[in-house]
Design an enzyme around this catalytic site. Structure first.
Site, PDB file in Angstrom:
ATOM      1  N   ASP A   1      74.015 -24.158 -24.538  1.00 50.01           N
ATOM      2  CA  ASP A   1      73.700 -23.408 -25.768  1.00 50.01           C
ATOM      3  C   ASP A   1      72.387 -23.793 -26.477  1.00 50.01           C
ATOM      4  O   ASP A   1      72.086 -24.978 -26.616  1.00 50.01           O
ATOM      5  CB  ASP A   1      74.783 -23.636 -26.824  1.00 50.01           C
ATOM      6  CG  ASP A   1      76.183 -23.523 -26.300  1.00 50.01           C
ATOM      7  OD1 ASP A   1      76.368 -23.169 -25.134  1.00 50.01           O
ATOM      8  OD2 ASP A   1      77.108 -23.808 -27.080  1.00 50.01           O
TER       9      ASP A   1
ATOM     10  N   GLU B   1      83.669 -19.230 -30.217  1.00 45.52           N
ATOM     11  CA  GLU B   1      82.666 -20.301 -30.240  1.00 45.52           C
ATOM     12  C   GLU B   1      81.371 -19.795 -30.883  1.00 45.52           C
ATOM     13  O   GLU B   1      81.147 -18.589 -31.002  1.00 45.52           O
ATOM     14  CB  GLU B   1      82.333 -20.762 -28.810  1.00 45.52           C
ATOM     15  CG  GLU B   1      83.516 -21.308 -28.028  1.00 45.52           C
ATOM     16  CD  GLU B   1      83.148 -21.829 -26.643  1.00 45.52           C
ATOM     17  OE1 GLU B   1      83.665 -22.881 -26.264  1.00 45.52           O
ATOM     18  OE2 GLU B   1      82.353 -21.191 -25.921  1.00 45.52           O
TER      19      GLU B   1
HETATM   20  C1  FRU Z   1      79.665 -22.986 -25.881  1.00 49.52           C
HETATM   21  C2  FRU Z   1      80.197 -24.392 -26.026  1.00 49.52           C
HETATM   22  C3  FRU Z   1      80.349 -24.756 -27.490  1.00 49.52           C
HETATM   23  C4  FRU Z   1      80.271 -26.250 -27.479  1.00 49.52           C
HETATM   24  C5  FRU Z   1      79.265 -26.503 -26.386  1.00 49.52           C
HETATM   25  C6  FRU Z   1      79.515 -27.750 -25.583  1.00 49.52           C
HETATM   26  O1  FRU Z   1      79.015 -22.746 -24.708  1.00 49.52           O
HETATM   27  O2  FRU Z   1      81.425 -24.531 -25.346  1.00 49.52           O
HETATM   28  O3  FRU Z   1      81.511 -24.236 -28.086  1.00 49.52           O
HETATM   29  O4  FRU Z   1      79.873 -26.776 -28.703  1.00 49.52           O
HETATM   30  O5  FRU Z   1      79.297 -25.378 -25.527  1.00 49.52           O
HETATM   31  O6  FRU Z   1      78.471 -28.014 -24.712  1.00 49.52           O
END
Ligand code: FRU
Length: 507
Positions: free
Chosen positions: A48, A230
């Site tokens: 992300d 998320e």
């Molecule tokens: C989304 C996610 C988020 C988390 C991160 C962990 O892709 O699962 O919810 O904070 O990636 O790397």
């Protein structure tokens, strides 16, 4: 004499190569499948985008990063900056895991009024708000191992100090409790945290980024629920003088084409509660490869979005060796009314124009079987292809190599759908669901066709209908695609076709 000369020559070579190295700190960016106009880390794992904030004429991008491997692991926030949304400079890793856990996704703000008190000697603090993910608690089967923490920087985001009293928002017993996106809400003079809490969004407010109070929840009975919620974002956009609030929520799995995707809601927000205008489920991008995207903070009315160009279904196994995954191109977001509904539009930022090479323009093209690259020369790197027509008809754009591998991006009138077909795209067997035909509804009431394709070594982004219909997909051919054919089963007249090679951002 000869030895002195040789030594001088080698010294000169050394100096020149050191100079060259410092100029090309981004590395060669020459590897097979390496995106040429998209941000990707020099090496290792990325997911992300995080902490996106604009400050002092610089756009900061932090991102989920694991410096020890090309698969997901203990998360750090890596850092890159750009002045023009096109060319990137790599910066030192900003946040490392610590005793409270890994550094999961989150956001960053400019604390202009020093509400946090982190500012010193008139220096304005940048404050990052992120999730601490405690892996031991997760393994032990607890349900409070994700908590929200903060850190600040007084040197333009280069170095960060974590707050001594972290976490600032403790988990009330919800396993998935993460990805805080914080913004300033002027009418109440408070910070608003938009947090993903399992199957809904929870809004919190704070006067100082340290003390948070719960305001409301949204979404348990709205939108897609095929997976966990998320990476939310909340911001207003103006449409004909009216403020429309947009709430982005990524979900995984449960996307329209399987795996991960980002949905959005339009509505009103009053500093406490989000009230939706819509009851249907919508996606910011119907393609399989745009996830966890959010917008830069501190950009005024302009809202610029960046997504992670992959999908949890296969992100850990895609066939790249040195690094894994890239971001989408930055996109401007806008709201438009379509059939009485507020819909979200995404268009590539105009800054990309900088990369555009010599244009090839053709008018009144019969799309029956148009071998574009016979006219423009073979595709040799990234490119932008735009075309328009007075009305819609079935068409396809085929990108292929001489080994017969191809991807097809097209439109089917009967279903009123765009599609992206990567069933014969070369390397596909790393995951059983990768080789698929993926679809996106056409979202517009306009009769005419306008399409922009942003083509890179391993991705294609379709923006149609002024950015209302969007699809992003990645692919991995054994040799690069060099041919482009536009095809149609009907006698389909394209008013104009414009093809432009794009310069690499890394050279
Ligand atoms: C989304 C996610 C988020 C988390 C991160 C962990 O892709 O699962 O919810 O904070 O990636 O790397």
């Amino acid at each position: 004499m000869k030895t002195i000369l040789t030594q001088l020559v080698s010294l000169a070579v050394l100096l020149i190569s050191t100079g060259a190295n410092s100029q090309h700190r981004t590395g060669a960016y020459n590897e097979t499948h390496r995106p040429q106009i998209h941000f990707s880390p020099e090496a290792h794992w990325m997911n992300d985008p995080n902490g996106m904030v604009f400050y002092n004429n610089t756009y900061h991008l932090f991102y989920q990063y694991y410096p020890d491997s090309t698969v997901w692991g203990p998360m750090h926030w890596a850092h890159a900056t750009t002045k023009d949304l096109v060319h990137w400079q790599h910066q030192p890793v900003a946040l490392y895991p610590d005793s409270l856990g890994y550094i999961f996704s989150g956001s960053a703000v400019v604390d202009l009024n020093n509400t946090s008190g982190f500012g010193r000697n008139g220096k304005i603090p940048l404050v990052a708000i992120f999730t601490h993910h405690e892996p031991k608690g997760e393994k032990a089967g607890k349900n409070d191992y994700q908590n929200q923490s903060i850190a600040y920087s007084l040197d333009n985001g280069t170095t960060w100090t974590k707050y001594a009293d972290n976490p600032v928002l403790k988990n009330p017993g919800i396993k998935d409790f993460r990805d805080p996106k914080v913004s300033w809400y002027e009418p109440t003079k408070k910070w608003i945290m938009t947090l993903a809490t399992l199957d809904r969004i929870t809004f919190y407010s704070s006067p100082n980024l340290k003390d948070w109070a719960k305001e409301s929840e949204f979404g348990k009975d709205f939108g897609g629920h095929g997976g966990v919620w998320e990476c939310p974002d909340l911001f207003p956009l103006e449409y004909k003088g009216k403020q429309v609030w947009v709430l982005l929520v990524s979900i995984n799995p449960g996307g329209p084409n399987g795996g991960s995707a980002t949905q959005y809601f339009t509505g009103q927000f009053d500093g406490k509660t989000f009230t939706p205008f819509q009851t249907d489920t919508r996606w910011i991008d119907y393609g399989p490869d745009n996830y966890a995207g959010v917008t830069w903070s501190n950009t005024g009315k302009r809202k610029i979005f960046l997504g992670w160009m992959s999908n949890w279904q296969y992100a850990n196994v895609v066939p790249t060796e040195k690094w894994r995954s890239a971001m989408t191109v930055p996109r401007d977001l806008a709201v438009e009314q379509v059939g009485g509904k507020y819909m979200l539009r995404s268009t590539p930022v105009p800054e990309l124009e900088k990369l555009a090479g010599k244009p090839f323009t053709f008018t009144n093209v019969d799309a029956g079987n148009y071998h574009l690259t016979a006219k423009t020369g073979k595709l040799n790197g990234p490119a932008r292809l735009r075309f328009s027509a007075a009305k819609m008809a079935d068409f396809s754009v085929v990108l292929s190599n001489d080994a017969g591998e191809k991807i097809v991006v097209g439109y089917e009138k009967k279903a009123n759908e765009y599609y992206f077909d990567r069933t014969s795209a070369g390397k596909t067997n790393f995951e059983k669901d990768f080789a698929k035909r993926l679809i996106a509804p056409r979202i517009t009431t306009q009769a005419n066709l306008d399409v922009t394709l942003i083509i890179d070594d391993a991705s294609v982004e379709l923006f149609a209908d002024n950015g209302l219909s969007v699809m992003t997909g990645i692919f991995f051919p054994n040799t690069p695609f060099t041919n482009i054919h536009i095809q149609s089963p009907t006698r389909f007249n394209l008013k104009s076709v414009k093809f432009q090679p794009l310069k690499s951002i890394w050279r």
